[in-house]
Motif scaffolding. Structure first.
Motif, short mmCIF file in Angstrom:
data_model
loop_
_atom_site.label_atom_id
_atom_site.label_comp_id
_atom_site.label_asym_id
_atom_site.label_seq_id
_atom_site.Cartn_x
_atom_site.Cartn_y
_atom_site.Cartn_z
N SER A 383 0.84 -1.20 0.00
CA SER A 383 0.00 0.00 0.00
C SER A 383 0.87 1.25 0.00
O SER A 383 1.89 1.31 0.68
CB SER A 383 -0.92 0.00 1.23
OG SER A 383 -1.53 1.25 1.42
N ILE A 384 0.44 2.26 -0.74
CA ILE A 384 1.14 3.54 -0.75
C ILE A 384 1.06 4.19 0.63
O ILE A 384 1.93 4.99 1.01
CB ILE A 384 0.54 4.49 -1.82
CG1 ILE A 384 1.38 5.76 -1.97
CG2 ILE A 384 -0.90 4.83 -1.48
CD1 ILE A 384 2.75 5.53 -2.54
N LYS A 385 0.03 3.83 1.42
CA LYS A 385 -0.11 4.39 2.77
C LYS A 385 1.08 4.00 3.64
O LYS A 385 1.56 4.80 4.43
CB LYS A 385 -1.41 3.91 3.41
CG LYS A 385 -1.70 4.54 4.77
CD LYS A 385 -3.04 4.06 5.30
CE LYS A 385 -3.38 4.77 6.62
NZ LYS A 385 -2.40 4.56 7.68
N THR A 386 1.55 2.75 3.48
CA THR A 386 2.72 2.32 4.26
C THR A 386 3.92 3.19 3.93
O THR A 386 4.65 3.64 4.82
CB THR A 386 3.04 0.84 3.94
OG1 THR A 386 1.91 0.04 4.26
CG2 THR A 386 4.25 0.37 4.74
N THR A 387 4.13 3.44 2.64
CA THR A 387 5.26 4.26 2.21
C THR A 387 5.11 5.69 2.72
O THR A 387 6.06 6.28 3.23
CB THR A 387 5.35 4.27 0.67
OG1 THR A 387 5.19 2.95 0.17
CG2 THR A 387 6.68 4.82 0.20
N SER A 388 3.91 6.23 2.59
CA SER A 388 3.67 7.61 3.01
C SER A 388 3.82 7.77 4.51
O SER A 388 4.46 8.72 4.98
CB SER A 388 2.26 8.04 2.58
OG SER A 388 1.98 9.34 3.02
N ASP A 389 3.26 6.82 5.29
CA ASP A 389 3.34 6.92 6.75
C ASP A 389 4.78 6.83 7.24
O ASP A 389 5.15 7.45 8.25
CB ASP A 389 2.51 5.81 7.40
CG ASP A 389 1.01 6.03 7.24
OD1 ASP A 389 0.63 7.13 6.82
OD2 ASP A 389 0.24 5.09 7.54
#
Length: 421
Positions: A383-389
């Motif tokens: 998930s891009i959320k993992t990268t962003s977080d």
């Protein structure tokens, strides 16, 4: 609305009374039924279903009735320890290592509180019992790393770990709700308010050490073994996980578009019996192809790619030629880190682990202006959320652009918009 249906035999005699309704009252809701020997009991239950919004009345177990406090004694099937163990053992689509990890978490963190409870009981499992359990976990000290003197570092359980444990309990109670017939009317875990992953800096990313390219170079130069240096070069140069980089073999290196690339299709997996085997990476996005730099290419050639090694031979091995254990490399990493600190080449406040080479790879890309989507694909995040977080705060232009926009607004100017597309 629930209704009572008289059931008759072939002779036309009434044999039972069935309460019938659609779950939730929706047209698409599945038909639910409960059978009674007399009409008054059926009517009472019908009214209870209507009062519960076309759901099974709280505490009612099909075929048995309401479960009172202490119910289930003598029927081991519904004792939480027995029920939860069976659910995990029968769960499909999971790796054996994860199954064993769930069983271990149940034994250590959940059974001491709920092991002897009845999974059907609304008194044993409710908001009033789950909240204190969560609160207890919040204040529990667990080992998270080590101190410079080798002693364990004891810190409160991380919000991520707590969420995982709560999710494990919730998943089992959800199975009880979805059971046929339902063992519970609802899952009380859905009402629990959990700590945020970033509360008070308690998130899991607080222990990440982002090494500068100069610090990475210094650490590598302080390693005594050339094989360790080459491993660090490949790991930092690709951002691969430990399980992926130590499963590399010549067959993983391909020529494509005039460039050497690494096909990440293998990783070490735990077999659930304290052993390991080579299987597919953890997720679909983890199976990726990475272009490599000249230095990484040279490291692979030095390791024997394209010459002396068999196509399936491991590039990085232990003393006996088998899997290189993380702990073995970590010990040698620690000696190199100590030497680099003594030379003043690494910030003494940083306590990087080999995994931080992956984080530092991402940091270097983002600092050079590469977008999060590119970094996500390169790291194999699902998930891009993992990268962003994890890395979003490293974006170099974000604050500058935001402040320019705010300043233009405050001074009456028209904010400059970026061209999109």
């Amino acid at each position: 609305m629930a209704s009572v249906v008289r059931r008759k035999n072939r002779a036309g005699e009434i044999t039972s009374y069935q309460v019938k309704w659609r779950l939730g009252g929706a047209r698409a809701g599945g038909w639910q039924t409960e059978t009674f020997a007399d009409e008054p009991s059926a009517e009472v239950f019908r009214d209870a279903v209507n009062g519960a919004g076309q759901q099974w009345p709280p505490g009612w177990v099909k075929g048995e009735g309401y479960i009172a406090s202490g119910a289930g004694q003598g029927d081991d099937r519904f004792r939480f320890r027995v029920y939860a163990t069976r659910i995990i053992m029968e769960r499909t689509g999971i790796e054996e290592h994860y199954r064993q990890a769930c069983l271990g978490d149940l034994e250590r963190w959940i059974f001491p509180t709920f092991g002897e409870c009845d999974v059907r009981s609304t008194e044993h499992f409710s908001s009033d019992t789950i909240r204190p359990w969560v609160r207890k976990l919040e204040t529990t000290l667990v080992r998270r790393g080590g101190m410079p003197d080798g002693s364990p570092k004891m810190k409160p359980m991380s919000p991520k770990t707590l969420r995982n444990l709560h999710g494990l309990l919730s998943g089992i109670l959800k199975e009880a709700v979805r059971s046929e017939p339902p063992l519970r009317a609802r899952n009380p875990c859905e009402l629990t308010r959990l700590p945020r992953a970033d509360d008070d800096g308690a998130g899991d990313d607080e222990d990440i050490s982002f090494l500068t390219p100069q610090e990475v170079e210094a650490l590598i130069s302080c390693m005594e073994r050339r094989s360790d240096q080459l491993l660090a070069i490949v790991k930092y140069g690709t951002g691969m996980r430990w399980s992926e980089v130590t499963a590399l073999a010549p067959m993983c290196v391909i020529e494509s578009g005039g460039h050497r690339r690494i096909r990440v299709r293998r990783a070490w997996k735990r077999d659930g019996r304290k052993g390991y085997y080579i299987g597919a990476p953890k997720t679909k996005k983890s199976r990726r192809t990475l272009r490599i730099s000249t230095t990484v290419d040279a490291a692979l050639v030095e390791l024997g790619v394209g010459s002396r090694l068999a196509h399936d031979a491991l590039l990085f091995t232990g003393e006996t030629g088998d899997r290189l254990h993380y702990s073995t490399f970590h010990d040698r990493w620690g000696r190199a880190l100590k030497k680099a600190r003594e030379k003043g080449l690494v910030n003494p406040e940083k306590r990087p682990t080999p995994h931080d080479l992956r984080h530092s790879h991402a940091s270097a890309l983002i600092s050079a202006g590469h977008g999060l989507t590119y970094v996500q694909r390169r790291l194999g995040h699902e998930s891009i959320k993992t990268t962003s977080d994890t890395y979003g705060h490293l974006l170099p232009e974000a604050d500058d652009d935001a402040m320019a926009t705010i300043e233009a607004t405050l001074t009456g100017q028209r904010p400059q918009l970026r061209r999109v597309g």
